[in-house]
Design a protein around this motif. Structure first.
Motif, PDB file in Angstrom:
ATOM      1  N   VAL A  50      91.142-123.624 -59.085  1.00  0.00           N
ATOM      2  CA  VAL A  50      90.554-124.031 -57.802  1.00  0.00           C
ATOM      3  C   VAL A  50      91.568-124.697 -56.880  1.00  0.00           C
ATOM      4  O   VAL A  50      91.226-125.046 -55.745  1.00  0.00           O
ATOM      5  CB  VAL A  50      89.372-125.005 -58.020  1.00  0.00           C
ATOM      6  CG1 VAL A  50      88.244-124.317 -58.776  1.00  0.00           C
ATOM      7  CG2 VAL A  50      89.831-126.270 -58.744  1.00  0.00           C
ATOM      8  N   ASP A  51      92.808-124.884 -57.338  1.00  0.00           N
ATOM      9  CA  ASP A  51      93.793-125.597 -56.530  1.00  0.00           C
ATOM     10  C   ASP A  51      95.143-124.889 -56.581  1.00  0.00           C
ATOM     11  O   ASP A  51      95.394-124.045 -57.432  1.00  0.00           O
ATOM     12  CB  ASP A  51      93.939-127.038 -57.002  1.00  0.00           C
ATOM     13  CG  ASP A  51      94.411-127.121 -58.454  1.00  0.00           C
ATOM     14  OD1 ASP A  51      94.141-126.183 -59.235  1.00  0.00           O
ATOM     15  OD2 ASP A  51      95.048-128.115 -58.820  1.00  0.00           O
ATOM     16  N   ASP A  52      96.015-125.254 -55.631  1.00  0.00           N
ATOM     17  CA  ASP A  52      97.357-124.680 -55.584  1.00  0.00           C
ATOM     18  C   ASP A  52      98.254-125.644 -54.816  1.00  0.00           C
ATOM     19  O   ASP A  52      97.782-126.600 -54.189  1.00  0.00           O
ATOM     20  CB  ASP A  52      97.338-123.307 -54.913  1.00  0.00           C
ATOM     21  CG  ASP A  52      98.443-122.392 -55.433  1.00  0.00           C
ATOM     22  OD1 ASP A  52      99.482-122.918 -55.895  1.00  0.00           O
ATOM     23  OD2 ASP A  52      98.269-121.164 -55.375  1.00  0.00           O
ATOM     24  N   ARG A  53      99.562-125.366 -54.853  1.00  0.00           N
ATOM     25  CA  ARG A  53     100.534-126.244 -54.195  1.00  0.00           C
ATOM     26  C   ARG A  53     100.467-126.081 -52.674  1.00  0.00           C
ATOM     27  O   ARG A  53     100.160-124.996 -52.171  1.00  0.00           O
ATOM     28  CB  ARG A  53     101.945-125.933 -54.687  1.00  0.00           C
ATOM     29  CG  ARG A  53     102.137-126.212 -56.164  1.00  0.00           C
ATOM     30  CD  ARG A  53     103.595-126.071 -56.580  1.00  0.00           C
ATOM     31  NE  ARG A  53     103.753-126.324 -57.997  1.00  0.00           N
ATOM     32  CZ  ARG A  53     103.795-127.551 -58.530  1.00  0.00           C
ATOM     33  NH1 ARG A  53     103.694-128.604 -57.764  1.00  0.00           N
ATOM     34  NH2 ARG A  53     103.935-127.692 -59.834  1.00  0.00           N
ATOM     35  N   PRO A  54     100.771-127.144 -51.933  1.00  0.00           N
ATOM     36  CA  PRO A  54     100.713-127.057 -50.471  1.00  0.00           C
ATOM     37  C   PRO A  54     101.881-126.272 -49.887  1.00  0.00           C
ATOM     38  O   PRO A  54     103.017-126.407 -50.345  1.00  0.00           O
ATOM     39  CB  PRO A  54     100.780-128.524 -50.031  1.00  0.00           C
ATOM     40  CG  PRO A  54     101.500-129.224 -51.132  1.00  0.00           C
ATOM     41  CD  PRO A  54     101.096-128.511 -52.397  1.00  0.00           C
ATOM     42  N   GLY A  57     105.697-127.664 -48.917  1.00  0.00           N
ATOM     43  CA  GLY A  57     106.132-128.661 -49.884  1.00  0.00           C
ATOM     44  C   GLY A  57     105.315-129.933 -49.821  1.00  0.00           C
ATOM     45  O   GLY A  57     104.448-130.109 -48.960  1.00  0.00           O
ATOM     46  N   GLY A  58     105.584-130.826 -50.725  1.00  0.00           N
ATOM     47  CA  GLY A  58     104.865-132.096 -50.779  1.00  0.00           C
ATOM     48  C   GLY A  58     104.248-132.322 -52.137  1.00  0.00           C
ATOM     49  O   GLY A  58     104.225-131.434 -53.001  1.00  0.00           O
ATOM     50  N   LEU A 118      80.704-131.287 -49.804  1.00  0.00           N
ATOM     51  CA  LEU A 118      81.942-130.782 -50.387  1.00  0.00           C
ATOM     52  C   LEU A 118      82.782-131.960 -50.851  1.00  0.00           C
ATOM     53  O   LEU A 118      83.209-132.784 -50.034  1.00  0.00           O
ATOM     54  CB  LEU A 118      82.732-129.963 -49.357  1.00  0.00           C
ATOM     55  CG  LEU A 118      81.995-128.816 -48.660  1.00  0.00           C
ATOM     56  CD1 LEU A 118      82.915-128.163 -47.633  1.00  0.00           C
ATOM     57  CD2 LEU A 118      81.517-127.802 -49.686  1.00  0.00           C
ATOM     58  N   CYS A 119      83.029-132.047 -52.139  1.00  0.00           N
ATOM     59  CA  CYS A 119      83.789-133.163 -52.694  1.00  0.00           C
ATOM     60  C   CYS A 119      85.262-132.776 -52.802  1.00  0.00           C
ATOM     61  O   CYS A 119      85.631-131.935 -53.637  1.00  0.00           O
ATOM     62  CB  CYS A 119      83.250-133.547 -54.067  1.00  0.00           C
ATOM     63  SG  CYS A 119      81.532-134.096 -54.046  1.00  0.00           S
ATOM     64  N   GLY A 120      86.095-133.369 -51.990  1.00  0.00           N
ATOM     65  CA  GLY A 120      87.520-133.114 -52.064  1.00  0.00           C
ATOM     66  C   GLY A 120      88.130-133.707 -53.320  1.00  0.00           C
ATOM     67  O   GLY A 120      87.556-134.590 -53.960  1.00  0.00           O
ATOM     68  N   ARG A 121      89.304-133.207 -53.667  1.00  0.00           N
ATOM     69  CA  ARG A 121      90.047-133.712 -54.827  1.00  0.00           C
ATOM     70  C   ARG A 121      91.530-133.556 -54.550  1.00  0.00           C
ATOM     71  O   ARG A 121      91.936-132.905 -53.591  1.00  0.00           O
ATOM     72  CB  ARG A 121      89.687-132.928 -56.089  1.00  0.00           C
ATOM     73  CG  ARG A 121      88.509-133.486 -56.856  1.00  0.00           C
ATOM     74  CD  ARG A 121      88.913-134.623 -57.772  1.00  0.00           C
ATOM     75  NE  ARG A 121      87.802-135.519 -58.047  1.00  0.00           N
ATOM     76  CZ  ARG A 121      87.912-136.597 -58.803  1.00  0.00           C
ATOM     77  NH1 ARG A 121      89.070-136.910 -59.361  1.00  0.00           N
ATOM     78  NH2 ARG A 121      86.892-137.393 -59.000  1.00  0.00           N
ATOM     79  N   TYR A 122      92.340-134.122 -55.413  1.00  0.00           N
ATOM     80  CA  TYR A 122      93.795-133.992 -55.339  1.00  0.00           C
ATOM     81  C   TYR A 122      94.283-134.499 -53.976  1.00  0.00           C
ATOM     82  O   TYR A 122      93.895-135.566 -53.532  1.00  0.00           O
ATOM     83  CB  TYR A 122      94.212-132.542 -55.612  1.00  0.00           C
ATOM     84  CG  TYR A 122      93.589-131.956 -56.856  1.00  0.00           C
ATOM     85  CD1 TYR A 122      93.778-132.555 -58.086  1.00  0.00           C
ATOM     86  CD2 TYR A 122      92.779-130.829 -56.791  1.00  0.00           C
ATOM     87  CE1 TYR A 122      93.199-132.030 -59.233  1.00  0.00           C
ATOM     88  CE2 TYR A 122      92.191-130.298 -57.942  1.00  0.00           C
ATOM     89  CZ  TYR A 122      92.402-130.908 -59.153  1.00  0.00           C
ATOM     90  OH  TYR A 122      91.818-130.412 -60.277  1.00  0.00           O
ATOM     91  N   GLU A 123      95.135-133.694 -53.314  1.00  0.00           N
ATOM     92  CA  GLU A 123      95.674-134.117 -52.019  1.00  0.00           C
ATOM     93  C   GLU A 123      94.810-133.664 -50.850  1.00  0.00           C
ATOM     94  O   GLU A 123      95.167-133.875 -49.693  1.00  0.00           O
ATOM     95  CB  GLU A 123      97.093-133.573 -51.844  1.00  0.00           C
ATOM     96  CG  GLU A 123      98.127-134.265 -52.710  1.00  0.00           C
ATOM     97  CD  GLU A 123      98.222-135.753 -52.418  1.00  0.00           C
ATOM     98  OE1 GLU A 123      98.414-136.115 -51.246  1.00  0.00           O
ATOM     99  OE2 GLU A 123      98.104-136.552 -53.361  1.00  0.00           O
ATOM    100  N   GLY A 124      93.690-133.029 -51.138  1.00  0.00           N
ATOM    101  CA  GLY A 124      92.803-132.631 -50.060  1.00  0.00           C
ATOM    102  C   GLY A 124      92.305-131.208 -50.218  1.00  0.00           C
ATOM    103  O   GLY A 124      92.422-130.586 -51.263  1.00  0.00           O
ATOM    104  N   VAL A 125      91.746-130.694 -49.116  1.00  0.00           N
ATOM    105  CA  VAL A 125      91.130-129.377 -49.081  1.00  0.00           C
ATOM    106  C   VAL A 125      91.841-128.543 -48.027  1.00  0.00           C
ATOM    107  O   VAL A 125      92.199-129.050 -46.956  1.00  0.00           O
ATOM    108  CB  VAL A 125      89.626-129.499 -48.740  1.00  0.00           C
ATOM    109  CG1 VAL A 125      88.974-128.136 -48.622  1.00  0.00           C
ATOM    110  CG2 VAL A 125      88.907-130.360 -49.782  1.00  0.00           C
ATOM    111  N   ASP A 126      92.057-127.274 -48.324  1.00  0.00           N
ATOM    112  CA  ASP A 126      92.668-126.374 -47.341  1.00  0.00           C
ATOM    113  C   ASP A 126      91.963-126.518 -45.992  1.00  0.00           C
ATOM    114  O   ASP A 126      90.732-126.450 -45.904  1.00  0.00           O
ATOM    115  CB  ASP A 126      92.566-124.931 -47.845  1.00  0.00           C
ATOM    116  CG  ASP A 126      93.343-123.950 -46.989  1.00  0.00           C
ATOM    117  OD1 ASP A 126      92.929-123.721 -45.826  1.00  0.00           O
ATOM    118  OD2 ASP A 126      94.358-123.401 -47.463  1.00  0.00           O
TER     119      ASP A 126
END
Length: 234
Positions: A50-54, A57-58, A118-126
């Motif tokens: 459900v997630d990927d790198r930005p 970078g970052g 919608l519950c965001g996680r990690y560094e955020g949502v696309d």
């Protein structure tokens, strides 16, 4: 009935909180239905990613748009914000959103038949999720949480208790803090004296007119002392 759907990677987070108190009673009374959905249901790869790198970078990971779009489309039967009915709200819980308050809760409670959280996680949502699907981006305060799940619970509790019939008294929600842009008056119960601290005599008098005057004055004094920002425009 108000329908609330929660999109999260931790649906178990909501199992216990919605099983108690006012929220549970409102569900049993048929005032609201609340369902927490696992975002991974809407993934198409064998690992349910459900997630990927930005891009650019970052640090951290970003929630991917594909499963979120698929989830909202299935739950609302619409593929973009412009197609939603006026009483459908897709809410992204995010530290970048407008700050949640009683006025926002009242709006959601009174003007919605379907709320998707919608519950965001990690560094955020696309960002494309916000651009195409989200009707409201909401923050519960100027601080960062590990995810949007605690914020979703705050929104649910505040919204559900404002539904007609959710509280034991029809006037309870009208007399609470923030219902009139002011804090509630101080409250006391038995015993009338505790460790030298006495309940104000007027509250024991039985004179309802005097009690009401005292409560209004005390509410202003308490608001001025602890939340003077609420009185700036008065």
């Amino acid at each position: 009935m108000l329908r609330i759907d929660i999109i999260t990677i931790f649906p178990e987070f909501f199992r216990e909180p919605i099983a108690f108190g006012i929220i549970n009673r409102a569900c049993k009374a048929g005032l609201v239905s609340i369902t927490a959905h696992d975002l991974r249901i809407w993934t198409t790869d064998k690992h349910h990613i459900v997630d990927d790198r930005p891009f650019g970078g970052g640090d951290g990971m970003i929630l991917k748009p594909e499963p979120i779009f698929a989830a909202v489309e299935e739950l609302t039967s619409k593929s973009k914000r412009e197609e939603f009915s006026p009483d459908t709200r897709v809410v992204l819980l995010s530290p970048q959103g407008r700050v949640f308050n009683h006025s926002v809760a009242r709006d959601l409670s009174a003007n919605s038949s379907h709320i998707v959280l919608l519950c965001g996680r990690y560094e955020g949502v696309d960002e494309r999720v916000a651009e195409a699907l989200v009707t409201d981006e909401i923050s519960i305060g100027d601080y960062v949480l590990s995810g949007g799940e605690p914020a979703a619970l705050v929104v649910i509790d505040a919204v559900v208790r404002l539904l007609p019939g959710a509280l034991g008294s029809d006037t309870s929600a009208l007399n609470e803090s923030f219902s009139g842009d002011m804090l509630d008056h101080p409250q006391y119960t038995r015993p009338p004296e505790f460790r030298g601290m006495k309940v104000p005599e007027v509250l024991l008098s039985g004179n309802h007119a005097e009690i009401e005057r005292w409560r209004k004055k005390a509410a202003v004094a308490k608001t001025s002392r602890t939340r003077p920002d609420l009185l700036k425009d008065k």
